[in-house]
Design an enzyme around this catalytic site. Structure first.
Site, short mmCIF file in Angstrom:
data_model
loop_
_atom_site.label_atom_id
_atom_site.label_comp_id
_atom_site.label_asym_id
_atom_site.label_seq_id
_atom_site.Cartn_x
_atom_site.Cartn_y
_atom_site.Cartn_z
NE ARG A 12 2.91 4.03 -6.23
CZ ARG A 12 4.45 4.80 -6.17
NH1 ARG A 12 4.57 5.74 -6.54
NH2 ARG A 12 5.34 3.99 -5.51
CG ASN A 15 1.62 -2.14 -7.22
OD1 ASN A 15 2.22 -2.95 -6.56
ND2 ASN A 15 2.10 -0.95 -7.40
CD GLU A 16 3.03 0.80 -4.36
OE1 GLU A 16 3.03 2.04 -5.20
OE2 GLU A 16 4.11 0.22 -3.94
CG ASN A 17 -5.07 -0.60 -6.48
OD1 ASN A 17 -4.82 -2.01 -6.45
ND2 ASN A 17 -5.12 0.09 -7.58
NE ARG A 35 4.56 -4.43 -2.59
CZ ARG A 35 4.53 -3.07 -2.35
NH1 ARG A 35 3.61 -2.08 -3.10
NH2 ARG A 35 4.99 -2.63 -1.33
#
Length: 822
Positions: free
Chosen positions: A390, A426-428, A465
């Protein structure tokens, strides 16, 4: 036999752990540290004389043992933000290196998140990153300090080691503080003192390959050596033992330490014993380097296996299709935060294995070596990732940290046969840490990490992801699919997955499920689905995790009952059995964990999507997974934590039984309700459900499951209430259990007529004064002083001392209720 098997595995694991130290002289220095939860004015405050010579010295330090997390309780304290700042540790140690001209090192297995290390007042190292392992050479600093007269005079020949751990907020550090988990602080993994020879092995790398049929295996061995000041040769002895301990190969080689990294051997192994989740067979590689009288030994466990992701198709292991049945874990546990003991970790991993897990994604950072060793020994395939999670993309310092974390993770866990995927992020696609969110720069950096991963380890896949604009870069991609929770209905799951599968070469669905408040159950759990708009996707979007505002969604409008989540999981697992192209999935997560971004959840600051609570107490969903994923016969009647059901007189109620048996017979109050045949496509409970008229008051249930001649059973007692209730107006607080000095209290919400309000979800606040204290800040349904009721009740534990204690419970709009304990 099942438990004996795992007892033997864990005994073997513990023995191998202590045998595989990186040098022959390694010892843990976990005991008897002093800790200060604040900053100091300078390093001198950590070493200045205290006691008789300086009786007014402040601040006051406390005694702790490692692993230690200084957010062990405040991470789930309902009334505060968890502490983010520095903490100091100090300990005096005896240094006695047995090697002539040897090196003395500190080996940190994990410290959160930035670290400074001192020998007396000399800073010897800094490290950024809370999850990788690292070493500090303190040889010269120790030599300088022991030559100082103050060493013997003040420290009696011991050496003061001081460590500053800091988890302060920093936008240029990963992971982001926007992440849905706490960035814990402390020395929360083991700390080791190492003595190594002047010339020794730093690391051994093994590249294992095997043909798909398992007939031919090869093992390439290389090593990195710690270089010294002079040129010298080392005699290296290499031995390979098979899973039964029989020697497969042995030879010697002479190498020069002037060459940093050397190929030692390439061995061919005929018909290797293959590693798999069903039979996690491990070979042992022993590499010993000798020079003169000194030697050091490195041991590695390796496994021969061949894996393949078919293009737009399933996953294959050793030539056979394997459906990846997975979950996730955070290093987080009730009462200790990130400082999980080895026994806690192994218990958690064993519970996963007993649930049928063969695959795990370690979210969202490099995890303890204890976890990876357990995955090897138990047979769990692994996706491990760096904590680029994030927030966007920072500057060069930020990117350098990510590169180094990826390098460290791959090198430190390179030899584990369980690992098949290196996760890059993750969730970039989640912005917020920086004023500019540049997708092209994120893509460029993702490609850089992808190239770095393949350069360091060509044998494994890369994955991310939820970052659609980068899904073409990595080998394996998982989109956001939360059917029936953040968006859509759970019945949308299969179609949504198939649509996403067609967009990439290799699809693997990680993160699905939903929250459940342990001990909360519902008679009509799916009623919220009637409000949901379909056809708008099943992904998670900004604001979907909020309990307020936005479109109708189960995460906001549902009841957060275990009943609903069992239905959601049941449907997903049913569908997965009939998706021949599916590589697999990983449920998010195995265990509830703490998070700073969910203060309003029924247990504040806890992500409650786990199938076990934060203390490993099983929720009902655990048994749904077992009914699909395990072979050992099992049977479980839904509702062991549901003491009272409700409805009309003579109303038929569904009794669900989760089992993997061919057939199950249900008895209610001694009378058979008939035998049902299990049919995996008959939702819910694979057809093992009965509509039964319950009698007022207590009912007894017994399920008998049969697989051929094998038989298992389960029983429970449950009350049935037909009385109607109004809104709750008062509470009753009473003791319901006592074990030693631990008392369990239960608060019931009652209406004006004294009827238990079984659908009440009021907030309750517990407290205690006198000779006793609440066992709270556990992050569990019965371990939080502020908690939402589950079916009109809530529980808390109190630890009593000698004397009297008064406990109380408060709820808005009602009088506080007290109970006397002694």
């Amino acid at each position: 036999m099942f438990r004996l098997k795992y007892c033997l595995l864990y005994t073997h694991f513990f023995i191998s752990f202590f045998l595989t130290a990186r040098s022959q002289e390694t010892r843990r220095i976990d005991k008897s540290w002093e800790f200060l939860k604040s900053d100091l004015g300078g390093i001198w405050e950590a070493v200045r004389p205290v006691g008789k010579g300086n009786p007014e010295a402040v601040p006051i330090w406390q005694q702790v043992d490692l692993p230690h997390c200084f957010n062990a309780t405040d991470g789930v304290d309902p009334d505060v933000n968890y502490y983010q700042g520095p903490g100091w540790y100090r300990k005096n140690i005896k240094v006695d290196n047995p090697y002539q001209n040897g090196r003395t090192r500190l080996h940190f297995e994990g410290v959160g998140q930035k670290t400074e290390v001192y020998v007396y007042t000399t800073k010897v190292a800094e490290h950024i990153g809370g999850y990788d392992e690292w070493v500090v050479d303190i040889t010269d600093a120790v030599k300088t300090f022991t030559a100082n007269p103050i060493c013997e005079k003040q420290f009696h020949g011991q050496v003061p080691i001081i460590v500053r751990a800091d988890n302060s907020r920093d936008l240029e550090m990963i992971p982001s503080d926007l992440s849905d988990f706490n960035l814990y602080g402390g020395i929360y993994r083991h700390l080791n003192l190492q003595y190594i020879p002047q010339a020794s092995i730093d690391r051994v790398f093994t590249k294992v390959s095997v043909d798909p049929q398992g007939k031919e295996g090869s093992l390439h061995i290389s090593a990195r050596f710690l270089r010294d000041d002079g040129s010298r040769n080392l005699k290296v002895d290499i031995r390979l033992l098979d899973p039964q301990g029989e020697q497969v190969a042995q030879f010697e080689k002479e190498v020069s330490t002037q060459i940093k990294e050397i190929d030692l051997a390439c061995l061919n192994v005929k018909k290797p014993i293959l590693w798999s989740p069903a039979q996690p067979s491990l070979y042992k590689l022993i590499v010993t380097a000798k020079t003169g009288m000194d030697s050091c030994t490195v041991e590695e466990k390796i496994g021969f296996r061949h894996f393949e992701f078919k293009k737009k198709g399933p996953f294959y292991l050793n030539g056979e299709r394997l459906l990846l049945r997975g979950t996730h874990r955070h290093e987080d546990h009730a009462s200790v935060g990130a400082a999980m003991t080895d026994s806690m970790i192994l218990k958690e991993m064993q519970l996963m294995k007993e649930m049928g897990v063969n695959f795990i994604r370690l979210g969202h950072y490099q995890q303890s070596r204890v976890v990876l060793n357990a995955c090897d020994s138990l047979g769990m395939l692994v996706w491990e990732e760096i904590p680029w999670c994030r927030g966007g993309l920072g500057g060069e310092q930020y990117q350098a940290q990510a590169r180094q974390m990826l390098t460290n993770m791959i090198e430190q866990h390179y030899n584990h046969p369980s690992i098949i995927i290196w996760g890059l992020g993750n969730e970039n696609d989640w912005p917020g840490d920086f004023s500019v969110f540049d997708k092209e720069k994120i893509r460029a950096f993702m490609k850089e990490l992808n190239d770095l991963s393949h350069r360091l380890d060509p044998s494994r896949k890369t994955a991310i992801r939820r970052c659609d604009f980068c899904k073409d870069i990595v080998d394996v991609y998982s989109p956001s699919i939360w059917a029936g929770w953040y968006r859509g209905l759970y019945t949308d799951y299969k179609q949504a997955s198939e649509e996403e599968m067609k967009k990439v070469n290799h699809f693997l669905h990680v993160e699905w499920g939903g929250d459940s408040h342990a001990r909360r159950h519902a008679e009509n759990p799916d009623k919220a689905l009637a409000k949901i708009t379909t056809g708008d996707g099943v992904d998670e979007r900004a604001g979907d995790a909020s309990l307020y505002g936005g479109a109708a969604r189960v995460s906001k409008d549902g009841d957060w009952s275990e009943s609903y989540i069992c239905n959601l999981i049941d449907w997903h697992l049913k569908e997965q059995e009939n998706m021949p192209w599916l590589t697999g999935t990983a449920y998010w997560p195995f265990k509830d964990f703490s998070t700073p971004v969910r203060p309003d959840n029924p247990v504040p600051y806890v992500n409650q999507k786990g199938v076990v609570e934060r203390n490993l107490n099983k929720k009902e969903a655990y048994y749904v997974f077992q009914s699909y994923w395990v072979k050992k016969p099992m049977v479980h009647i839904y509702g062991h934590t549901w003491p009272t059901r409700w409805g009309e007189p003579n109303e038929e109620k569904m009794i669900k039984v989760y089992s993997n048996a061919e057939e199950v017979e249900l008895f209610v109050n001694g009378k058979s309700m008939g035998i049902k045949k299990r049919n995996v496509q008959d939702f819910p409970a694979a057809g093992l459900r009965w509509m039964v008229r319950l009698r007022e008051g207590e009912n007894h249930f017994k399920a008998v499951a049969k697989n051929g001649k094998e038989m298992v059973s389960d029983e429970l007692r449950q009350n049935y209430l037909t009385a109607k209730w109004d809104k709750p107006v008062r509470m009753n607080l009473q003791e319901v259990d006592r074990e030693g000095d631990i008392v369990t209290l239960q608060a019931d919400l009652l209406d004006a007529k004294g009827v238990l309000c079984l659908d009440a979800q009021n907030w309750l606040h517990f407290s205690a004064v006198g000779d006793g204290s609440l066992i709270d800040n556990q992050g569990t349904s019965d371990g939080s002083r502020k908690v939402q009721a589950y079916n009109g009740r809530a529980m808390i534990k109190v630890r009593l001392a000698k004397g009297k204690c008064v406990a109380s419970v408060q709820s808005e709009g009602m009088e506080t209720t007290f109970v006397n304990l002694q």
